[in-house]
Design a protein around this motif. Structure first.
Motif, PDB file in Angstrom:
ATOM      1  N   UNK A 127       0.831  -1.209   0.000  1.00  0.00           N
ATOM      2  CA  UNK A 127       0.000   0.000   0.000  1.00  0.00           C
ATOM      3  C   UNK A 127       0.864   1.257   0.000  1.00  0.00           C
ATOM      4  N   UNK A 128       1.861   1.316   0.873  1.00  0.00           N
ATOM      5  CA  UNK A 128       2.703   2.518   0.935  1.00  0.00           C
ATOM      6  C   UNK A 128       3.548   2.674  -0.319  1.00  0.00           C
ATOM      7  N   UNK A 129       3.830   1.560  -1.017  1.00  0.00           N
ATOM      8  CA  UNK A 129       4.620   1.659  -2.253  1.00  0.00           C
ATOM      9  C   UNK A 129       3.845   2.336  -3.372  1.00  0.00           C
ATOM     10  N   UNK A 130       2.515   2.425  -3.246  1.00  0.00           N
ATOM     11  CA  UNK A 130       1.714   3.099  -4.263  1.00  0.00           C
ATOM     12  C   UNK A 130       1.782   4.615  -4.130  1.00  0.00           C
ATOM     13  N   UNK A 131       2.342   5.105  -3.027  1.00  0.00           N
ATOM     14  CA  UNK A 131       2.544   6.545  -2.822  1.00  0.00           C
ATOM     15  C   UNK A 131       4.035   6.798  -2.758  1.00  0.00           C
ATOM     16  N   UNK A 132       4.684   7.119  -3.876  1.00  0.00           N
ATOM     17  CA  UNK A 132       6.147   7.299  -3.888  1.00  0.00           C
ATOM     18  C   UNK A 132       6.596   8.286  -2.816  1.00  0.00           C
ATOM     19  N   UNK A 133       7.672   7.919  -2.141  1.00  0.00           N
ATOM     20  CA  UNK A 133       8.225   8.773  -1.100  1.00  0.00           C
ATOM     21  C   UNK A 133       7.619   8.583   0.272  1.00  0.00           C
ATOM     22  N   UNK A 134       6.625   7.691   0.391  1.00  0.00           N
ATOM     23  CA  UNK A 134       5.987   7.460   1.695  1.00  0.00           C
ATOM     24  C   UNK A 134       6.802   6.449   2.486  1.00  0.00           C
ATOM     25  N   UNK A 154      -2.094  -1.661  13.629  1.00  0.00           N
ATOM     26  CA  UNK A 154      -3.420  -1.887  14.229  1.00  0.00           C
ATOM     27  C   UNK A 154      -4.537  -1.616  13.235  1.00  0.00           C
ATOM     28  N   UNK A 155      -4.338  -0.617  12.374  1.00  0.00           N
ATOM     29  CA  UNK A 155      -5.355  -0.298  11.371  1.00  0.00           C
ATOM     30  C   UNK A 155      -5.499  -1.453  10.390  1.00  0.00           C
ATOM     31  N   UNK A 156      -4.363  -1.983   9.920  1.00  0.00           N
ATOM     32  CA  UNK A 156      -4.403  -3.113   8.991  1.00  0.00           C
ATOM     33  C   UNK A 156      -5.024  -4.341   9.644  1.00  0.00           C
ATOM     34  N   UNK A 157      -4.686  -4.586  10.906  1.00  0.00           N
ATOM     35  CA  UNK A 157      -5.203  -5.752  11.626  1.00  0.00           C
ATOM     36  C   UNK A 157      -6.724  -5.666  11.801  1.00  0.00           C
ATOM     37  N   UNK A 158      -7.210  -4.496  12.208  1.00  0.00           N
ATOM     38  CA  UNK A 158      -8.653  -4.329  12.383  1.00  0.00           C
ATOM     39  C   UNK A 158      -9.389  -4.413  11.043  1.00  0.00           C
ATOM     40  N   UNK A 201      -5.387  -5.084  -7.804  1.00  0.00           N
ATOM     41  CA  UNK A 201      -5.427  -3.875  -6.966  1.00  0.00           C
ATOM     42  C   UNK A 201      -4.339  -4.031  -5.915  1.00  0.00           C
ATOM     43  N   UNK A 202      -3.205  -3.360  -6.119  1.00  0.00           N
ATOM     44  CA  UNK A 202      -2.054  -3.575  -5.242  1.00  0.00           C
ATOM     45  C   UNK A 202      -2.352  -3.167  -3.802  1.00  0.00           C
ATOM     46  N   UNK A 203      -3.093  -2.074  -3.633  1.00  0.00           N
ATOM     47  CA  UNK A 203      -3.388  -1.622  -2.265  1.00  0.00           C
ATOM     48  C   UNK A 203      -4.436  -2.507  -1.615  1.00  0.00           C
ATOM     49  N   UNK A 204      -5.538  -2.788  -2.310  1.00  0.00           N
ATOM     50  CA  UNK A 204      -6.586  -3.607  -1.726  1.00  0.00           C
ATOM     51  C   UNK A 204      -7.382  -2.840  -0.683  1.00  0.00           C
ATOM     52  N   UNK A 205      -8.433  -3.473  -0.181  1.00  0.00           N
ATOM     53  CA  UNK A 205      -9.292  -2.812   0.810  1.00  0.00           C
ATOM     54  C   UNK A 205      -8.528  -2.518   2.087  1.00  0.00           C
ATOM     55  N   UNK A 206      -7.754  -3.480   2.572  1.00  0.00           N
ATOM     56  CA  UNK A 206      -6.988  -3.264   3.809  1.00  0.00           C
ATOM     57  C   UNK A 206      -5.972  -2.157   3.597  1.00  0.00           C
ATOM     58  N   UNK A 207      -5.290  -2.196   2.452  1.00  0.00           N
ATOM     59  CA  UNK A 207      -4.300  -1.169   2.158  1.00  0.00           C
ATOM     60  C   UNK A 207      -4.907   0.215   2.068  1.00  0.00           C
ATOM     61  N   UNK A 208      -6.123   0.318   1.522  1.00  0.00           N
ATOM     62  CA  UNK A 208      -6.773   1.631   1.433  1.00  0.00           C
ATOM     63  C   UNK A 208      -7.124   2.168   2.820  1.00  0.00           C
ATOM     64  N   UNK A 209      -7.483   1.280   3.740  1.00  0.00           N
ATOM     65  CA  UNK A 209      -7.700   1.722   5.126  1.00  0.00           C
ATOM     66  C   UNK A 209      -6.395   2.263   5.718  1.00  0.00           C
ATOM     67  N   UNK A 210      -5.307   1.582   5.427  1.00  0.00           N
ATOM     68  CA  UNK A 210      -3.999   2.026   5.933  1.00  0.00           C
ATOM     69  C   UNK A 210      -3.644   3.393   5.366  1.00  0.00           C
ATOM     70  N   UNK A 211      -3.818   3.564   4.046  1.00  0.00           N
ATOM     71  CA  UNK A 211      -3.461   4.826   3.404  1.00  0.00           C
ATOM     72  C   UNK A 211      -4.362   5.970   3.863  1.00  0.00           C
ATOM     73  N   UNK A 212      -5.590   5.663   4.236  1.00  0.00           N
ATOM     74  CA  UNK A 212      -6.514   6.708   4.684  1.00  0.00           C
ATOM     75  C   UNK A 212      -6.184   7.204   6.082  1.00  0.00           C
ATOM     76  N   UNK A 213      -5.379   6.434   6.822  1.00  0.00           N
ATOM     77  CA  UNK A 213      -5.059   6.813   8.211  1.00  0.00           C
ATOM     78  C   UNK A 213      -3.558   6.696   8.458  1.00  0.00           C
TER      79      UNK A 213
END
Length: 420
Positions: free
Chosen positions: A323-330, A338-342, A361-373
């Motif tokens: 998920x973080x690899x989809x945002x270069x420089x993150x 904890x966000x990914x686990x929940x 979808x490289x990020x996926x639903x769990x990854x999108x939760x991670x990127x949102x927080x």
């Protein structure tokens, strides 16, 4: 992947069952996301959203028999498939001067106190009567930047960390820089690590005598650790907070001998990343397990459960790294475990996305939760290294322990050796 694991390990069911082997593997993995409930309740969470389908309603004993039927081999095979470094898991932010920074250390997991378990795993003796439960020693090799597992071994606590460490060395490669504590600074082990082609940055005991073969302008000096030539850095680190200052002396040894490419001050700062493996153990033992004793009541069941825990942890960490690899420089540090686990727990209960789409979808639903927080950029903080889970719920006698985490600044002074 699960089907291949069952095929390779020859654990596919021999006849049509209410609990096919594939479903049992899913059950064991899902149980790692819900350690607070028993297996029947895990089954209900796993199937609760599948209304309208003809579902089996297995008893607790049927679930236990099914877990025994598949054993630990499929989970061991899955971990072998998922572990290890991969390019998407280790972006430039997870490297230092082109080297993949990894850490080696151990921890213990608590297991049930049953006669079957005690045939292999023992309780540890101590000054206050020892532990109430048997324990398993777990030793892992972790990528510091993403906290993904490169490899792991475990077994009885009757063997120490340096006994298990050689089993992890085949996973070391040229281009890796291994960080390790004083416990691993044995000459034979250092020589074996160097033989893998990986580089090493390890702490030594301050009183250990190291010959000075030559001096470098940055204050480090050339020495030997058994048959291995190393560069030694003696330093004084001062940590300053609003509560005051604390100063400590450190002695580090590295196989990186070029002081121009790898300055002593940068190596001293880099060594702090060794604590990333402690954070990984915190996520495994506190976030996932919640400090609980493992479920399994037999040695084979414990092996199955630990491999399942490692698989689930690695899957979550892989999702976070992707998920973080989809945002270069993150920086991968900003992904919240904890966000990914929940989010993963929610996905299991909702049975969402159980049919794979044709679009990757490289990020996926769990990854999108991670990127949102995403967490804020990491700040330098210190906290006392004490037992957070007390033996007694009552206040212990003696001076009060300050458990506050303080923002801190550090100062590093390289100490040149005295004498010829």
């Amino acid at each position: 992947m699960v089907d291949e694991a069952l095929r390779v390990t020859r654990t596919v069911q021999s006849r049509l069952r209410d609990l096919p082997s594939r479903v049992v593997v899913y059950l064991v993995l899902a149980a790692c996301l819900f350690p607070e409930v028993g297996y029947p309740d895990v089954w209900r969470k796993l199937t609760g959203a599948l209304s309208g389908l003809p579902l089996a309603a297995p008893t607790a004993s049927a679930l236990a028999q099914a877990r025994r039927r598949i054993g630990a081999d499929p989970l061991r095979w899955l971990f072998g498939l998922l572990r290890g470094p991969a390019p998407t898991m280790h972006p430039p932010a997870a490297r230092w001067r082109g080297l993949l920074v990894v850490a080696l250390d151990g921890t213990t997991l608590t297991v049930p106190d049953t006669p079957a378990v005690l045939t292999r795993f023992t309780k540890q003796a101590g000054n206050h009567g020892g532990t109430g439960y048997p324990q398993v020693r777990l030793l892992a090799l972790v990528a510091c930047g993403t906290r993904t597992l490169i490899d792991a071994v475990f077994g009885p606590t009757t063997s120490g960390e340096t006994t298990y460490a050689p089993r992890l060395l085949p996973s070391l490669r040229p281009g890796m820089l291994l960080l390790a504590d004083r416990n691993f600074a044995a000459q034979r082990l250092v020589a074996d690590i160097a033989a893998t082609g990986a580089d090493l940055l390890i702490r030594l005991k301050n009183g250990r005598r190291m010959p000075v073969l030559s001096r470098f302008p940055d204050g480090s000096y050339l020495s030997t650790l058994g048959p291995v030539r190393v560069r030694v850095v003696d330093c004084k680190i001062t940590v300053t907070t609003t509560a005051g200052k604390h100063t400590g002396l450190y002695r580090l040894a590295t196989t990186l001998l070029d002081h121009h490419r790898h300055p002593a001050t940068e190596l001293t700062t880099l060594y702090h990343q060794r604590w990333e493996i402690e954070t990984a153990y915190l996520e495994l033992k506190s976030t996932i397990l919640g400090g609980r004793v493992l479920r399994a009541r037999t040695p084979e069941g414990i092996t199955q459960e630990i491999y399942a825990l490692l698989v689930v942890y690695q899957l979550l960490r892989t999702v976070m790294a992707d998920a973080t690899s989809t945002l270069p420089g993150t920086d991968p540090d900003r992904a919240g475990f904890s966000i990914a686990w929940q989010a993963a727990r929610d996905q299991i209960i909702l049975a969402a996305g159980i049919i794979a789409d044709t679009v990757v979808d490289l990020a996926g639903t769990i990854g999108r939760h991670v990127l949102a927080s995403l967490l804020p950029p990491r700040r330098l903080r210190i906290s006392p290294r004490i037992v957070k889970r007390a033996i007694s719920k009552y206040q212990a006698r003696g001076p009060r322990i300050d458990r506050t985490s303080y923002k801190a600044t550090t100062g590093i002074e390289i100490l040149s050796p005295t004498g010829p």
